[in-house]
Design an enzyme around this catalytic site. Structure first.
Site, PDB file in Angstrom:
ATOM      1  N   GLU A  60      39.788  50.213  55.421  1.00  0.00           N
ATOM      2  CA  GLU A  60      39.728  48.931  55.165  1.00  0.00           C
ATOM      3  C   GLU A  60      38.295  48.526  54.770  1.00  0.00           C
ATOM      4  O   GLU A  60      37.991  47.274  54.458  1.00  0.00           O
ATOM      5  CB  GLU A  60      40.286  48.149  56.547  1.00  0.00           C
TER       6      GLU A  60
ATOM      7  N   HIS B  50      30.722  50.407  64.767  1.00  0.00           N
ATOM      8  CA  HIS B  50      31.793  51.429  64.452  1.00  0.00           C
ATOM      9  C   HIS B  50      31.201  52.941  63.419  1.00  0.00           C
ATOM     10  O   HIS B  50      31.807  53.882  63.333  1.00  0.00           O
ATOM     11  CB  HIS B  50      32.841  50.826  63.814  1.00  0.00           C
TER      12      HIS B  50
ATOM     13  N   ASP C  76      32.442  43.777  72.445  1.00  0.00           N
ATOM     14  CA  ASP C  76      33.599  43.733  71.231  1.00  0.00           C
ATOM     15  C   ASP C  76      34.697  43.960  71.860  1.00  0.00           C
ATOM     16  O   ASP C  76      34.980  45.077  72.395  1.00  0.00           O
ATOM     17  CB  ASP C  76      32.925  44.413  70.177  1.00  0.00           C
TER      18      ASP C  76
ATOM     19  N   HIS D 222      36.934  45.591  70.036  1.00  0.00           N
ATOM     20  CA  HIS D 222      37.024  46.892  69.477  1.00  0.00           C
ATOM     21  C   HIS D 222      36.125  47.991  69.841  1.00  0.00           C
ATOM     22  O   HIS D 222      34.989  47.754  70.175  1.00  0.00           O
ATOM     23  CB  HIS D 222      37.058  46.987  67.712  1.00  0.00           C
TER      24      HIS D 222
ATOM     25  N   TYR E 229      36.574  37.167  64.611  1.00  0.00           N
ATOM     26  CA  TYR E 229      37.027  36.643  63.417  1.00  0.00           C
ATOM     27  C   TYR E 229      37.925  35.596  63.299  1.00  0.00           C
ATOM     28  O   TYR E 229      38.677  35.321  62.365  1.00  0.00           O
ATOM     29  CB  TYR E 229      37.940  37.964  62.837  1.00  0.00           C
TER      30      TYR E 229
END
Length: 343
Positions: free
Chosen positions: A118, A160, A196, A198, A324
């Protein structure tokens, strides 16, 4: 609180992200920063400065040099092959394939160095990534020099990114670079707390076997949420880092009572360990209306979380990560910062 921000973040703005089987405008986009800046100014947090020049020494100490060279040269190599669009990974080494041989062809290199397709690379990505880590480094210097807190408004985010792979919108792991700078300066125990939604798979992988950095992450259970293949509760660290990796995976629908209990446990373990400095990976995508997450936190919960974290009274560098729900990202981010200051 001093805020470090660079306009060079705008140089990274991919026009497409593969989501749900179609190309959409990326969730991680420049307007996220504008909402944060506007809210900072509304709340009187106007001590905003540009970063100093990036120092590649701690970056190179953590990351694979071949990977850094790839990031710097990928766009030119991509265009030299006549590719018309942005750089998106189409081929990746899967189970049973060689993970130790790097292709010469740029299309193969992209897949080798990418763990999530992505995330696209554009002409300005390298410069934006350097400006992002420069913001983090400048914030660390302020805190190392005596400031209680500093906020690096990093974009692109970083948690990440591993030593040799990008993905999840991340290219250089800003929080990890800050932790490395603290240890380089003599700190024996540095904690990275990642709130976060994630899992911070990149940060975990960089410090998994180290005794000088504790990593704690509150995140969506990997069975249900990106990055899927890391972030389970039984990942405790290895070797010298055994017991210093703390994962708190939580299921869809998690509310603040459950999330806050996990935060309290992480805070207690960081405190008991005797951390000398804290790096906060600040994502606000645990918010109930975030489009790519599934926790149920309210905006005022972020203020309380900031107070709890600030209660540790540790020198703290805050690095911006995800979030987001565009219209709420500024409110939720600044709520954490104000809670941190209130404490």
């Amino acid at each position: 609180m001093r805020i470090i921000h660079s306009e060079d973040h705008r140089l990274h703005f991919p026009q497409a992200e593969l989501s749900g089987g179609q190309f959409v405008t990326p969730f991680e986009r420049p307007s996220r920063v504008e909402y944060v800046l506007n809210r900072l100014k509304e709340r009187g947090l106007t001590d905003i400065v540009a970063p100093q020049a990036v120092d590649m020494t701690p970056v190179q100490a953590l990351l694979d040099l071949g990977y850094l060279e790839f990031l710097e040269t990928a766009w030119a190599a991509w265009k030299a092959e006549g590719m018309a669009g942005e750089i998106i990974a189409a081929n990746v080494p899967a189970r049973g394939m060689h993970m130790d041989r790097i292709p010469n062809n740029i299309d193969g290199k992209v897949g080798y160095y990418c763990h999530a397709s992505e995330t696209a690379i554009t002409q300005g990505t390298w410069r934006a990534a350097l400006s992002s880590v420069a913001c983090a480094q400048s914030a660390q210097r302020l805190v190392a020099g005596g400031a209680d807190h500093a906020f690096a408004l990093c974009r692109p985010p970083g948690h990440h990114a591993t030593a040799d792979q990008y993905g999840g919108y991340c290219f250089i792991n800003n929080a990890a670079v800050v932790a490395q700078m603290f240890t380089d300066a003599g700190a024996g125990r540095v904690a990275v707390l990642d709130i976060d939604f994630h899992h911070g798979n990149g940060t975990q992988s960089l410090f998994y076997d180290r005794s000088d950095v504790m990593f704690a992450s509150l995140h969506g259970a990997p069975q249900d949420a990106y990055p899927y293949y890391l972030g389970y509760g039984d990942e405790k660290g290895a070797g010298a880092g055994e017991g210093l990796n703390l994962n708190y995976p939580m299921p869809p629908g998690t509310d603040y009572a459950t999330w806050g209990a996990a935060l309290d446990d992480a805070i207690a373990k960081i405190t008991d360990w005797g951390a000398e400095a804290l790096v906060l990976s600040l994502g606000v995508d645990a918010y109930k209306e975030d489009p790519i997450s599934f926790f149920r936190l309210e905006s005022n919960d972020f203020t309380d979380a900031g107070r709890r974290i600030g209660g540790m009274k540790l020198p703290t560098v805050v690095c911006m990560e995800g979030g987001y729900a565009i219209e709420a990202v500024g409110i939720n981010t600044v709520n954490v910062l104000e809670g941190l200051q209130d404490a």
